[in-house]
Design a protein around this motif. Structure first.
Motif, PDB file in Angstrom:
ATOM      1  N   ILE A 176      81.195 136.214  49.172  1.00  0.00           N
ATOM      2  CA  ILE A 176      81.703 135.025  48.470  1.00  0.00           C
ATOM      3  C   ILE A 176      80.754 134.611  47.350  1.00  0.00           C
ATOM      4  O   ILE A 176      81.175 134.227  46.263  1.00  0.00           O
ATOM      5  N   GLY A 177      79.450 134.755  47.609  1.00  0.00           N
ATOM      6  CA  GLY A 177      78.478 134.318  46.611  1.00  0.00           C
ATOM      7  C   GLY A 177      78.152 135.376  45.572  1.00  0.00           C
ATOM      8  O   GLY A 177      77.878 135.068  44.422  1.00  0.00           O
ATOM      9  N   THR A 178      78.161 136.663  45.986  1.00  0.00           N
ATOM     10  CA  THR A 178      77.634 137.681  45.070  1.00  0.00           C
ATOM     11  C   THR A 178      78.566 138.872  44.886  1.00  0.00           C
ATOM     12  O   THR A 178      78.245 139.776  44.122  1.00  0.00           O
ATOM     13  N   GLY A 179      79.687 138.900  45.598  1.00  0.00           N
ATOM     14  CA  GLY A 179      80.582 140.054  45.486  1.00  0.00           C
ATOM     15  C   GLY A 179      81.285 140.076  44.146  1.00  0.00           C
ATOM     16  O   GLY A 179      81.048 139.226  43.277  1.00  0.00           O
ATOM     17  N   SER A 180      82.134 141.088  43.967  1.00  0.00           N
ATOM     18  CA  SER A 180      82.889 141.124  42.721  1.00  0.00           C
ATOM     19  C   SER A 180      84.309 141.601  42.989  1.00  0.00           C
ATOM     20  O   SER A 180      84.585 142.284  43.978  1.00  0.00           O
ATOM     21  N   LEU A 182      87.603 143.126  40.648  1.00  0.00           N
ATOM     22  CA  LEU A 182      88.011 143.615  39.327  1.00  0.00           C
ATOM     23  C   LEU A 182      86.846 143.530  38.339  1.00  0.00           C
ATOM     24  O   LEU A 182      87.047 143.235  37.160  1.00  0.00           O
ATOM     25  N   GLY A 183      85.649 143.756  38.840  1.00  0.00           N
ATOM     26  CA  GLY A 183      84.484 143.765  37.966  1.00  0.00           C
ATOM     27  C   GLY A 183      83.902 142.405  37.672  1.00  0.00           C
ATOM     28  O   GLY A 183      82.842 142.283  37.084  1.00  0.00           O
ATOM     29  N   LEU A 184      84.621 141.343  38.081  1.00  0.00           N
ATOM     30  CA  LEU A 184      84.116 139.992  37.827  1.00  0.00           C
ATOM     31  C   LEU A 184      83.440 139.440  39.086  1.00  0.00           C
ATOM     32  O   LEU A 184      83.902 139.701  40.199  1.00  0.00           O
ATOM     33  N   PRO A 185      82.384 138.674  38.897  1.00  0.00           N
ATOM     34  CA  PRO A 185      81.725 138.088  40.070  1.00  0.00           C
ATOM     35  C   PRO A 185      82.709 137.210  40.853  1.00  0.00           C
ATOM     36  O   PRO A 185      83.542 136.524  40.256  1.00  0.00           O
ATOM     37  N   MET A 186      82.592 137.240  42.164  1.00  0.00           N
ATOM     38  CA  MET A 186      83.488 136.456  43.018  1.00  0.00           C
ATOM     39  C   MET A 186      83.550 134.973  42.629  1.00  0.00           C
ATOM     40  O   MET A 186      84.643 134.400  42.576  1.00  0.00           O
ATOM     41  N   PRO A 187      82.385 134.329  42.392  1.00  0.00           N
ATOM     42  CA  PRO A 187      82.465 132.903  42.039  1.00  0.00           C
ATOM     43  C   PRO A 187      83.373 132.661  40.838  1.00  0.00           C
ATOM     44  O   PRO A 187      84.130 131.690  40.806  1.00  0.00           O
ATOM     45  N   VAL A 188      83.318 133.571  39.853  1.00  0.00           N
ATOM     46  CA  VAL A 188      84.153 133.421  38.662  1.00  0.00           C
ATOM     47  C   VAL A 188      85.621 133.558  39.052  1.00  0.00           C
ATOM     48  O   VAL A 188      86.472 132.769  38.626  1.00  0.00           O
ATOM     49  N   VAL A 189      85.900 134.565  39.892  1.00  0.00           N
ATOM     50  CA  VAL A 189      87.275 134.795  40.321  1.00  0.00           C
ATOM     51  C   VAL A 189      87.795 133.565  41.066  1.00  0.00           C
ATOM     52  O   VAL A 189      88.894 133.068  40.796  1.00  0.00           O
ATOM     53  N   ILE A 190      86.964 133.044  41.979  1.00  0.00           N
ATOM     54  CA  ILE A 190      87.383 131.875  42.764  1.00  0.00           C
ATOM     55  C   ILE A 190      87.639 130.686  41.844  1.00  0.00           C
ATOM     56  O   ILE A 190      88.666 129.997  41.949  1.00  0.00           O
ATOM     57  N   ALA A 191      86.721 130.464  40.902  1.00  0.00           N
ATOM     58  CA  ALA A 191      86.876 129.313  39.996  1.00  0.00           C
ATOM     59  C   ALA A 191      88.146 129.452  39.164  1.00  0.00           C
ATOM     60  O   ALA A 191      88.895 128.484  39.000  1.00  0.00           O
ATOM     61  N   LEU A 192      88.391 130.667  38.658  1.00  0.00           N
ATOM     62  CA  LEU A 192      89.582 130.884  37.832  1.00  0.00           C
ATOM     63  C   LEU A 192      90.853 130.644  38.626  1.00  0.00           C
ATOM     64  O   LEU A 192      91.762 129.942  38.179  1.00  0.00           O
ATOM     65  N   VAL A 193      90.893 131.243  39.830  1.00  0.00           N
ATOM     66  CA  VAL A 193      92.093 131.097  40.656  1.00  0.00           C
ATOM     67  C   VAL A 193      92.325 129.630  40.987  1.00  0.00           C
ATOM     68  O   VAL A 193      93.436 129.105  40.862  1.00  0.00           O
ATOM     69  N   LEU A 194      91.239 128.945  41.356  1.00  0.00           N
ATOM     70  CA  LEU A 194      91.367 127.537  41.719  1.00  0.00           C
ATOM     71  C   LEU A 194      91.829 126.707  40.520  1.00  0.00           C
ATOM     72  O   LEU A 194      92.683 125.820  40.647  1.00  0.00           O
ATOM     73  N   ILE A 245      83.885 124.720  48.748  1.00  0.00           N
ATOM     74  CA  ILE A 245      83.937 126.077  48.184  1.00  0.00           C
ATOM     75  C   ILE A 245      82.661 126.349  47.396  1.00  0.00           C
ATOM     76  O   ILE A 245      82.017 127.387  47.552  1.00  0.00           O
ATOM     77  N   SER A 246      82.263 125.388  46.559  1.00  0.00           N
ATOM     78  CA  SER A 246      81.022 125.545  45.793  1.00  0.00           C
ATOM     79  C   SER A 246      79.835 125.743  46.719  1.00  0.00           C
ATOM     80  O   SER A 246      78.954 126.559  46.444  1.00  0.00           O
ATOM     81  N   GLY A 247      79.831 125.000  47.814  1.00  0.00           N
ATOM     82  CA  GLY A 247      78.727 125.105  48.770  1.00  0.00           C
ATOM     83  C   GLY A 247      78.647 126.506  49.363  1.00  0.00           C
ATOM     84  O   GLY A 247      77.558 127.068  49.523  1.00  0.00           O
ATOM     85  N   LEU A 248      79.808 127.079  49.682  1.00  0.00           N
ATOM     86  CA  LEU A 248      79.840 128.441  50.228  1.00  0.00           C
ATOM     87  C   LEU A 248      79.297 129.429  49.200  1.00  0.00           C
ATOM     88  O   LEU A 248      78.532 130.342  49.538  1.00  0.00           O
ATOM     89  N   ILE A 249      79.692 129.252  47.938  1.00  0.00           N
ATOM     90  CA  ILE A 249      79.250 130.171  46.885  1.00  0.00           C
ATOM     91  C   ILE A 249      77.735 130.111  46.728  1.00  0.00           C
ATOM     92  O   ILE A 249      77.054 131.136  46.699  1.00  0.00           O
ATOM     93  N   VAL A 250      77.220 128.873  46.650  1.00  0.00           N
ATOM     94  CA  VAL A 250      75.786 128.711  46.426  1.00  0.00           C
ATOM     95  C   VAL A 250      74.988 129.276  47.601  1.00  0.00           C
ATOM     96  O   VAL A 250      73.950 129.925  47.418  1.00  0.00           O
ATOM     97  N   ALA A 251      75.487 129.063  48.820  1.00  0.00           N
ATOM     98  CA  ALA A 251      74.795 129.596  49.999  1.00  0.00           C
ATOM     99  C   ALA A 251      74.875 131.119  49.997  1.00  0.00           C
ATOM    100  O   ALA A 251      73.872 131.814  50.232  1.00  0.00           O
ATOM    101  N   GLY A 252      76.060 131.660  49.716  1.00  0.00           N
ATOM    102  CA  GLY A 252      76.221 133.104  49.709  1.00  0.00           C
ATOM    103  C   GLY A 252      75.337 133.753  48.650  1.00  0.00           C
ATOM    104  O   GLY A 252      74.805 134.841  48.847  1.00  0.00           O
TER     105      GLY A 252
END
Lengths: 346, 504, 323
Positions: A176-180, A182-194, A245-252
């Motif tokens: 959740i914090g560091t994965g990717s 489609l080549g984009l970091p997960m946090p970016v994907v999560i933020a975009l989707v949200l 969600i942000s908390g999960l990202i920052v922890a991950g």
């Protein structure tokens, strides 16, 4: 039974000339500001726009801006709606800490990661609901109501982690914090989707309009038959959810829950992002994508300062100077300077 | 009558905002010992002229003379030093300070460097007694009715200035008795030789009080002459540039056949309000008359669920309904145009279109969103039907005039296709044209079969459109007038009975 | 449950640190301890070590958590004076504003020992102060790097603590002193990471981008271990090996840096001992036994740990202290 209706002639109102979306988007002060900040970064560091493909993901400073800006962007999505109701949520930083602490503590105690994630999101929802209840049922002013959790929440997070940084090696949380994707970091994907989901939900349903109505005039909203209390509950709960969600990202991201520092002062960045995005603290009109853009402006500045090589003593001065410029650009004063508005006295 | 002595003169005043000439070479003279009414529809330039006379605006052309000497006013405070004082519709004093403090704020008598409360209180009491007001000056200003606050504001302005007194719609939130009381005060000041400039929407008040009238239209002076040379029709014609016909005849309304009972309230009550029964029929307007503070607004709020009721039942078309909040009232098909438009009615920053569709949207729920086309169509339809004058339905509603804002709120409720409409002072503080429009609309809605409950301080108006009139006194429905009994005199008598000083 | 575990482990550590000879001397003494709060893992460890040290010596420790507020500390100290404690330990939250309450303690004849941080004011208001030498910590880290690199050219990036904080200023100064003579060692970039993991990671990410994907970076010096842990992750994310491609040196010796050492991802850390209370109790005992006033400033050891120093063992030993 027929209801009486006004005898009305249907009229053919000419469709309102809409501005072409692309042009109007590109001339928004926020977009101009973002481009300007990015260009300055590029001038300071010529490799700024270089993006390479490495280990199955994009890699580069621009990606860093998106990735590092994502947590604040997600907070800003929730914060936008709270501010649109003429409220504010100071507790989101603390809720981030609680959410991260919950997930980390659960996985280190052997609870399966999906359960831990759901539990963390649930704590976020609960925290938001708590704020909402203080604001609607007890009618405490939002700034005070959420201050309670801002102060107590961090303590709560520290209780959960027992004051330590709870490190974990659970692959899901780390993803959740560091994965990717489609080549984009997960946090970016999560933020975009949200961002897309939240925008669709508020604009495809009537939620957005009703939120704006409550923000503009809560009393009139009540007289018009709006369920203002329920709306406020939803909005604060959603802000708590975003914070979780942000908390999960920052922890991950750091593979650990740092109750003392996770999300510290980020509530202020989120509020700033919303304001840069053009939503007034007086409530009313709001734009989620613009708030996300605001978060990206803030992060582009942070990243620019990092790679500029300036001494860190300048960080805050530079940041505040740029923010003042952006806010002045957005002010009614500069709007008057740019296009001459006809004076409209009664 | 002696020769009029000019105190404050404006000559050839021009004021330009952007491309718009708000005032175009306007002359105006305020004479000592005269009440000079300033009339005009909204947008005619009244406010702009007043702001120039008091120093809030600087003119782009022309000059001001005080006692024959040219003056330049930097701001209203500067104007005050020349003896020009202003009292606004919304009392701009400090509601949570005592009456005495409000009177002497900024120039408190001191003793040994301390504010001398006793002296302030004594001086305040003495001062107000000259205005026929015997109240506890130590109480907070907000504890008193708007009328009392208005008189306090006048007293303060006269004390500070003493030459010219500008009254900007001072009677807009007062009931009949209170207006008379205020007028007595004004007449007293006039006798003392003050030049008084009086702005109002109420023509009867103008004829009651003023000696001279100046009429503005579209930024130009149409006429300026002694009132005794004019009648109402002349004035209205000059204001509007056309003849408007008020339908002042109760058109045998009550005689006609009644429709079915649409809404019935049985034994409805709340603490401080005597329980009442009331049914409103299809195609019927029930008017409410009573002094401010008689419980009129409280009844409306109770009906609409703004305040919860302690006892009683409500039925709509014979079916019992529960109304504990406005959302439930809207669900039952009720609409409510509240008395305080700005506070409880309009969403200032939202567009005209959104203001019109908001109640329907709230009724439909969050998930059945009206799309843009529906919204544009609805807003267009009702704006046309009610003749809402807005350049563009996407402009913020706060930019519209009071009358148009009121029509927007009316449109909002018509859009939900209501069964029952409650209007609380629908014509208060709006210009003559819109006033007539709203009265016509009420009549039309009645003819189309709507059930209405209309509160108004304007007796002529209530008589004009009501089938039945409920008279309220001391938070109780004391009389119901029907058929031939409906007449202003009869209502006044019903109200008067044991009518006491009303205090909201 | 875990509090008990913490105490037990703390007691174990204390046992190792103490020589049996001291065990009797402070038996039954009542000592008040006004702690700042629990804003960091190190602070929590200091609290648990202090409690363990006191228990091992049979001291009745009165603990007061000030929640980061000086007025709470002053209140706590007044409380201790009223209770008639034998001595008071204070970790002062700020440097100023102590004269009045410490004078009261002095008048009540209660010796005060400052832990971890100093104060401004007359030195006779307290018996002694126990603190680390932050400049020395930086120097030890710098000397380690100088020795490890030898004569090879080495571009160092620095992760500073919070701008303006004394550990950030002093640790920077000590490190610069140590490498001053070495022309091959240069600090090419220096930014603040606010002492946190996430900022450490973010700043390191930026450095790597700005320095040709990290190829121009030979070592990272972090003012604390948490930032180093964040930097290690950034280095790994960039496809480089921390510990070999980029050397990692930091300060504090918290458990997680030892875990990184075990994995070969960190090269050295300098210990900021959480055991400030041990030397304080020793000084108090010497003062009461012999009547001699101890030195005004007791400096704790700044011990260097490298992967050669049983990082797994160090990790296990510290894990339960509340870091």
């Amino acid at each position: 039974m027929t209801r009486p209706t006004v005898d009305l002639r249907p009229t053919t109102q000419p469709p309102l000339p809409r501005q072409r979306p692309i042009t109007s988007f590109l001339t928004k002060p926020q977009v101009i500001a973002l481009v300007a900040v990015l260009l300055v970064n590029w001038a300071l560091f010529p490799g700024f726009f270089t993006i390479t493909w490495q280990d199955g993901r994009f890699f580069g400073s621009l990606i860093d801006v998106l990735n590092r800006g994502a947590p604040v962007a997600i907070l800003a999505i929730g914060m936008t709606m709270v501010i649109a109701t003429k409220g504010v949520d100071l507790s989101v930083g603390a809720v981030m800490a609680i959410s991260g602490a919950t997930a980390a503590t659960l996985v280190t105690n052997g609870i399966p990661a999906p359960t831990a994630v759901l539990a963390a999101l649930a704590t976020g929802l609960l925290c938001g609901l708590w704020n909402g209840i203080l604001v609607t049922v007890l009618e405490i002013q939002p700034i005070i109501a959420t201050l309670v959790l801002m102060v107590a929440g961090r303590g709560l997070a520290q209780l959960i982690t027992e004051g330590t940084i709870v490190t974990f090696s659970d692959p899901l949380l780390i993803f959740i914090g560091t994965g990717s994707f489609l080549g984009l970091p997960m946090p970016v994907v999560i933020a975009l989707v949200l961002m897309v989901l939240a925008t669709l939900i508020v604009r495809r349903t009537a939620l957005g309009l009703l939120i704006e109505a409550v923000g503009v005039n809560r009393s009139a909203a009540r007289f018009a038959g709006l369920k203002a209390g329920t709306l406020l509950l939803i909005v604060y709960t959603f802000a708590g959810f975003c914070a979780a969600i942000s908390g999960l990202i920052v922890a991950g991201d750091i593979r650990g829950a740092d109750a003392n520092n996770a999300g510290l002062w980020l509530e202020l960045d989120a509020i700033l992002a919303v304001v840069i995005g053009g939503t007034s603290l007086m409530g009313g009109r709001f734009s989620i994508p613009m708030a996300v853009l605001g978060a990206m402006i803030i992060q582009a500045m942070n990243t620019g300062i990092l790679i500029s090589g300036f001494s860190p003593e300048f960080n805050l001065v530079v940041k505040s100077a740029v923010i003042i410029v952006i806010l002045v650009l957005q002010s009614p004063l500069s709007a008057r300077l740019f296009r001459r508005l006809p004076g409209a006295p009664k | 009558m002696t020769e009029p002595k000019p105190v404050l003169e404006a000559r050839g005043i021009v004021k330009i905002f952007g491309q718009h000439r708000a005032l175009d070479t306007v002359d105006f003279t305020a004479n000592a010992g005269e009440v000079h009414a300033l009339l005009g529809e909204n947008g005619a330039g009244k406010s702009t002229l007043i702001k120039i006379l008091t120093g809030a605006y600087q003119p782009d052309g022309g000059e001001l003379l005080l006692d024959g000497q040219p003056i330049t006013l930097r701001d209203p405070l500067h104007g005050q030093t020349y003896g020009i004082g202003t009292v606004y519709q919304e009392v701009n004093l400090l509601p949570n300070r005592s009456v005495a403090e409000n009177l002497f704020l900024g120039r408190q008598p001191t003793r040994f460097g301390m504010v001398d409360r006793k002296r302030i209180d004594a001086a305040a009491k003495d001062l107000l007694s000259r205005y026929g007001l015997d109240i506890d000056v130590r109480a907070e200003l907000s504890e008193y009715s708007v009328a009392v606050q208005q008189i306090v504001a006048i007293a303060r302005a006269v004390e500070l200035s003493g030459k010219v007194l500008v009254l900007d719609e001072p009677t807009a939130s007062l009931d009949r008795n209170e207006v008379q009381r205020l007028f007595d005060v004004v007449r007293g000041l006039k006798a003392k030789g003050l030049a008084i400039i009086f702005i109002t929407h109420f023509l009867d008040q103008v004829f009651d009080l003023a000696d001279r009238v100046t009429i503005l239209r579209n930024g130009r002076k149409v006429a300026s002459q002694p009132l005794n040379t004019l009648n109402t029709t002349d004035v209205v014609r000059m204001m509007l540039g056309k003849d408007v016909a008020f339908d002042h005849h109760p058109t045998a309304l009550s005689g006609g056949p009644k429709g079915q009972v649409r809404v019935a309230f049985q034994n409805l009550s709340r603490k401080g309000l005597t329980p009442f029964d009331l049914s409103v029929h299809e195609g019927e307007v029930v008017g409410v008359a009573g002094l401010l503070g008689s419980g009129r607004t409280e009844v409306a709020r109770l009906m609409f669920g703004v305040d919860g009721s302690d006892t009683g039942q409500i039925t709509v078309d014979g079916q019992p309904v529960t109304i504990r909040n406005p959302a439930q009232a809207v669900a039952a098909g009720f609409g409510f145009c509240p008395e305080d438009r700005k506070l409880d009615g309009i969403f200032g920053d939202l567009s005209v279109r959104e203001n019109i569709i908001i109640a329907l949207q709230a009724k439909l729920g969050w998930f059945k969103a009206l799309n843009r086309e529906d919204q544009v169509e609805l807003a267009g339809r009702y704006a046309e039907a009610l003749d809402i004058r807005a350049a563009d339905h996407d402009m913020p509603v706060k930019l519209l005039s009071g009358g148009n804002q009121q029509k927007v709120i009316l449109a909002r409720w018509l859009a939900i296709d209501p069964t029952f409409l409650i209007l609380d002072e629908p014509t208060r503080g709006i210009d003559v044209g819109a006033h007539a429009e709203i009265v016509r609309t009420i009549n039309r809605l009645r003819e189309e079969g709507l059930a209405l409950f209309v509160i108004s301080s304007e007796l002529d108006e209530v008589v004009a459109y009501s089938n039945r009139i409920v008279v309220m006194r001391d938070r109780e429905m004391v009389a119901e007038l029907d058929g031939d009994t409906i007449a202003p005199d009869a209502i006044v008598q019903a109200i008067a009975g044991t009518a006491k000083e009303a205090r909201p | 449950m875990s509090v008990i575990k913490t105490l037990a482990l703390g007691a174990g550590l204390a046992g190792l640190l103490l020589s049996a000879a001291y065990a009797e001397g402070l038996q039954g003494k009542v000592i008040g301890f006004s702690q700042i709060g629990s804003e960091s893992g190190w602070r929590a460890a200091e609290t648990s070590v202090t409690k363990a040290e006191a228990e091992a010596r049979g001291i009745d420790l009165k603990f007061a958590d000030a929640q980061q507020k000086q007025e709470n500390q002053i209140k706590a100290i007044r409380g201790f004076i009223a209770q008639g404690v034998d001595a008071i330990l204070v970790a002062p939250v700020v440097a100023t504003g102590w004269e009045e309450v410490l004078t009261e303690a002095k008048e009540a004849n209660i010796p005060v020992v400052l832990l971890d941080r100093g104060i401004e004011g007359p030195e006779d208001l307290y018996l002694t102060s126990v603190a680390s030498d932050q400049v020395k910590e930086g120097r030890v880290a710098g000397e380690f790097l100088a020795t490890t690199v030898g004569d090879k050219p080495c571009n160092i990036v620095e992760l500073q603590g919070t701008v303006g904080s004394s550990p950030a200023i002093n640790r920077k100064q000590g490190f610069e002193e140590a490498i001053a003579g070495k022309a091959n060692l240069t600090i090419t970039r220096s930014q603040t990471g606010d002492f946190t993991r996430s900022k450490g990671k973010e700043v390191m990410e930026g450095f790597i981008k700005a320095e040709d994907g990290g190829k121009n970076i030979c070592a990272v010096y972090a003012h604390n271990d948490d930032m180093a842990v964040g930097a290690i992750q950034a280095i790994k994310d960039a496809g480089l090996k921390p510990g070999s491609d980029i050397l990692v040196v930091s300060i504090d010796a918290v458990p997680d840096i030892f875990a990184a050492m075990v994995a070969g991802e960190a090269n050295a850390t300098v210990e900021l001992t959480p055991n400030m209370a041990g030397p304080a109790f020793d000084a108090l005992q010497a003062y009461w036994d012999a009547g001699t006033a101890p030195e005004k400033f007791i400096i704790t050891e700044s011990k260097l740990y490298t992967p050669a120093d049983d990082p797994q063992g160090e990790y296990d030993r510290r894990k339960g202290l509340g870091y």
